[in-house]
Design a protein around this motif. Structure first.
Motif, PDB file in Angstrom:
ATOM      1  N   THR A 257     -12.629  12.619 -27.284  1.00 19.80           N
ATOM      2  CA  THR A 257     -12.488  13.890 -26.941  1.00 19.80           C
ATOM      3  C   THR A 257     -13.426  15.042 -27.636  1.00 19.80           C
ATOM      4  O   THR A 257     -14.155  15.687 -26.916  1.00 19.80           O
ATOM      5  CB  THR A 257     -11.031  14.577 -27.154  1.00 19.80           C
ATOM      6  OG1 THR A 257     -10.271  13.280 -26.550  1.00 19.80           O
ATOM      7  CG2 THR A 257     -10.743  15.979 -26.484  1.00 19.80           C
ATOM      8  N   SER A 258     -13.556  14.881 -28.844  1.00 17.34           N
ATOM      9  CA  SER A 258     -14.284  16.196 -29.482  1.00 17.34           C
ATOM     10  C   SER A 258     -15.840  15.453 -29.724  1.00 17.34           C
ATOM     11  O   SER A 258     -16.669  16.269 -30.295  1.00 17.34           O
ATOM     12  CB  SER A 258     -13.786  16.273 -30.798  1.00 17.34           C
ATOM     13  OG  SER A 258     -13.514  15.200 -31.719  1.00 17.34           O
ATOM     14  N   ALA A 259     -16.061  14.130 -29.649  1.00 19.64           N
ATOM     15  CA  ALA A 259     -17.181  13.559 -30.050  1.00 19.64           C
ATOM     16  C   ALA A 259     -17.734  13.628 -31.676  1.00 19.64           C
ATOM     17  O   ALA A 259     -18.789  13.808 -32.027  1.00 19.64           O
ATOM     18  CB  ALA A 259     -18.374  14.126 -29.212  1.00 19.64           C
ATOM     19  N   LEU A 260     -16.607  13.886 -32.416  1.00 21.19           N
ATOM     20  CA  LEU A 260     -16.760  14.034 -33.890  1.00 21.19           C
ATOM     21  C   LEU A 260     -16.377  12.781 -34.443  1.00 21.19           C
ATOM     22  O   LEU A 260     -15.362  11.997 -34.058  1.00 21.19           O
ATOM     23  CB  LEU A 260     -15.758  15.024 -34.510  1.00 21.19           C
ATOM     24  CG  LEU A 260     -15.936  16.575 -34.128  1.00 21.19           C
ATOM     25  CD1 LEU A 260     -14.809  17.209 -34.684  1.00 21.19           C
ATOM     26  CD2 LEU A 260     -17.422  16.894 -34.725  1.00 21.19           C
ATOM     27  N   CYS A 261     -16.956  12.328 -35.566  1.00 20.73           N
ATOM     28  CA  CYS A 261     -16.495  11.463 -36.361  1.00 20.73           C
ATOM     29  C   CYS A 261     -15.233  11.660 -37.258  1.00 20.73           C
ATOM     30  O   CYS A 261     -15.363  12.686 -37.695  1.00 20.73           O
ATOM     31  CB  CYS A 261     -17.449  10.872 -37.484  1.00 20.73           C
ATOM     32  SG  CYS A 261     -16.959   9.648 -38.589  1.00 20.73           S
ATOM     33  N   ILE A 262     -14.254  11.053 -36.986  1.00 22.14           N
ATOM     34  CA  ILE A 262     -12.933  11.107 -37.555  1.00 22.14           C
ATOM     35  C   ILE A 262     -13.028  11.093 -39.053  1.00 22.14           C
ATOM     36  O   ILE A 262     -11.836  11.613 -39.657  1.00 22.14           O
ATOM     37  CB  ILE A 262     -11.677  10.721 -37.029  1.00 22.14           C
ATOM     38  CG1 ILE A 262     -11.585   8.972 -37.050  1.00 22.14           C
ATOM     39  CG2 ILE A 262     -11.751  11.130 -35.309  1.00 22.14           C
ATOM     40  CD1 ILE A 262     -10.356   8.321 -36.372  1.00 22.14           C
ATOM     41  N   GLY A 263     -13.788  10.259 -39.717  1.00 22.80           N
ATOM     42  CA  GLY A 263     -13.827  10.420 -41.155  1.00 22.80           C
ATOM     43  C   GLY A 263     -14.625  11.635 -41.750  1.00 22.80           C
ATOM     44  O   GLY A 263     -13.831  11.823 -42.868  1.00 22.80           O
ATOM     45  N   CYS A 264     -15.587  11.991 -41.300  1.00 21.37           N
ATOM     46  CA  CYS A 264     -16.263  12.869 -41.940  1.00 21.37           C
ATOM     47  C   CYS A 264     -16.815  13.939 -41.198  1.00 21.37           C
ATOM     48  O   CYS A 264     -17.430  15.188 -41.630  1.00 21.37           O
ATOM     49  CB  CYS A 264     -17.457  12.285 -42.790  1.00 21.37           C
ATOM     50  SG  CYS A 264     -18.548  11.315 -41.756  1.00 21.37           S
ATOM     51  N   ALA A 265     -16.450  14.300 -39.734  1.00 19.59           N
ATOM     52  CA  ALA A 265     -16.838  14.985 -38.790  1.00 19.59           C
ATOM     53  C   ALA A 265     -18.045  15.576 -38.321  1.00 19.59           C
ATOM     54  O   ALA A 265     -18.305  16.514 -37.666  1.00 19.59           O
ATOM     55  CB  ALA A 265     -16.036  16.531 -39.282  1.00 19.59           C
ATOM     56  N   PRO A 266     -19.289  14.613 -38.525  1.00 26.27           N
ATOM     57  CA  PRO A 266     -20.436  15.200 -37.661  1.00 26.27           C
ATOM     58  C   PRO A 266     -20.309  14.873 -36.377  1.00 26.27           C
ATOM     59  O   PRO A 266     -19.574  13.785 -35.951  1.00 26.27           O
ATOM     60  CB  PRO A 266     -21.467  14.528 -38.466  1.00 26.27           C
ATOM     61  CG  PRO A 266     -20.847  13.237 -39.115  1.00 26.27           C
ATOM     62  CD  PRO A 266     -19.396  13.681 -39.554  1.00 26.27           C
ATOM     63  N   THR A 267     -21.175  15.368 -35.322  1.00 25.99           N
ATOM     64  CA  THR A 267     -21.065  14.936 -34.034  1.00 25.99           C
ATOM     65  C   THR A 267     -21.795  13.690 -33.783  1.00 25.99           C
ATOM     66  O   THR A 267     -22.675  13.506 -34.679  1.00 25.99           O
ATOM     67  CB  THR A 267     -21.641  16.267 -33.178  1.00 25.99           C
ATOM     68  OG1 THR A 267     -22.806  16.250 -33.483  1.00 25.99           O
ATOM     69  CG2 THR A 267     -20.643  17.384 -33.334  1.00 25.99           C
ATOM     70  N   LEU A 268     -21.810  13.221 -32.449  1.00 27.18           N
ATOM     71  CA  LEU A 268     -22.708  12.089 -32.413  1.00 27.18           C
ATOM     72  C   LEU A 268     -24.114  12.350 -32.479  1.00 27.18           C
ATOM     73  O   LEU A 268     -25.029  11.779 -33.033  1.00 27.18           O
ATOM     74  CB  LEU A 268     -22.411  11.465 -30.960  1.00 27.18           C
ATOM     75  CG  LEU A 268     -21.106  10.465 -30.892  1.00 27.18           C
ATOM     76  CD1 LEU A 268     -21.075  10.426 -29.507  1.00 27.18           C
ATOM     77  CD2 LEU A 268     -21.495   9.363 -31.562  1.00 27.18           C
ATOM     78  N   ALA A 269     -24.553  13.684 -31.860  1.00 25.05           N
ATOM     79  CA  ALA A 269     -25.808  14.142 -31.834  1.00 25.05           C
ATOM     80  C   ALA A 269     -26.328  14.264 -33.513  1.00 25.05           C
ATOM     81  O   ALA A 269     -27.364  13.965 -33.654  1.00 25.05           O
ATOM     82  CB  ALA A 269     -25.966  15.486 -31.128  1.00 25.05           C
ATOM     83  N   GLU A 270     -25.617  14.889 -34.297  1.00 24.23           N
ATOM     84  CA  GLU A 270     -25.931  14.858 -35.671  1.00 24.23           C
ATOM     85  C   GLU A 270     -26.032  13.565 -36.405  1.00 24.23           C
ATOM     86  O   GLU A 270     -27.062  13.348 -36.827  1.00 24.23           O
ATOM     87  CB  GLU A 270     -24.924  15.720 -36.326  1.00 24.23           C
ATOM     88  CG  GLU A 270     -24.684  17.165 -36.098  1.00 24.23           C
ATOM     89  CD  GLU A 270     -23.445  17.925 -36.487  1.00 24.23           C
ATOM     90  OE1 GLU A 270     -23.748  19.205 -36.465  1.00 24.23           O
ATOM     91  OE2 GLU A 270     -22.482  17.265 -36.628  1.00 24.23           O
ATOM     92  N   ILE A 271     -25.177  12.583 -35.838  1.00 24.48           N
ATOM     93  CA  ILE A 271     -25.287  11.180 -36.469  1.00 24.48           C
ATOM     94  C   ILE A 271     -26.546  10.761 -36.177  1.00 24.48           C
ATOM     95  O   ILE A 271     -27.303  10.076 -37.018  1.00 24.48           O
ATOM     96  CB  ILE A 271     -24.270  10.549 -36.088  1.00 24.48           C
ATOM     97  CG1 ILE A 271     -22.861  10.904 -36.838  1.00 24.48           C
ATOM     98  CG2 ILE A 271     -24.424   8.972 -36.556  1.00 24.48           C
ATOM     99  CD1 ILE A 271     -21.644  10.289 -36.242  1.00 24.48           C
TER     100      ILE A 271
END
Length: 74
Positions: A26-40
């Motif tokens: 839903t949010s496209a965030l990593c649920i462990g540390c919170a960067p977005t897919l684009a940031e990763i």
């Protein structure tokens, strides 16, 4: 012929990872540390300044995510 310059190790790249990435669909965030897919995806080629800006934003982003998505009680 020019003399070869010695290799200088690059400074280590700081990463926010705390475990393997698990992306919330839903949010496209990593649920462990919170960067977005684009940031990763951009992390390895990003500037140190950009990575520092993202790192600074992660604690508040993760807290907001966890407030909206509390862990199930066991």
């Amino acid at each position: 012929m020019t003399a070869a310059r010695p290799l200088v190790p690059a400074p280590p790249i700081t990463i926010p990872c705390v475990s393997p990435c698990r992306i919330d669909p839903t949010s496209a965030l990593c649920i462990g540390c919170a960067p977005t897919l684009a940031e990763i995806a951009a992390w390895s080629t990003a500037t140190p300044e950009w990575r520092n800006q993202v790192m600074d934003a992660l604690p508040a982003r993760l807290a907001a995510y966890r407030e909206r998505n509390p862990a199930p009680q066991s």
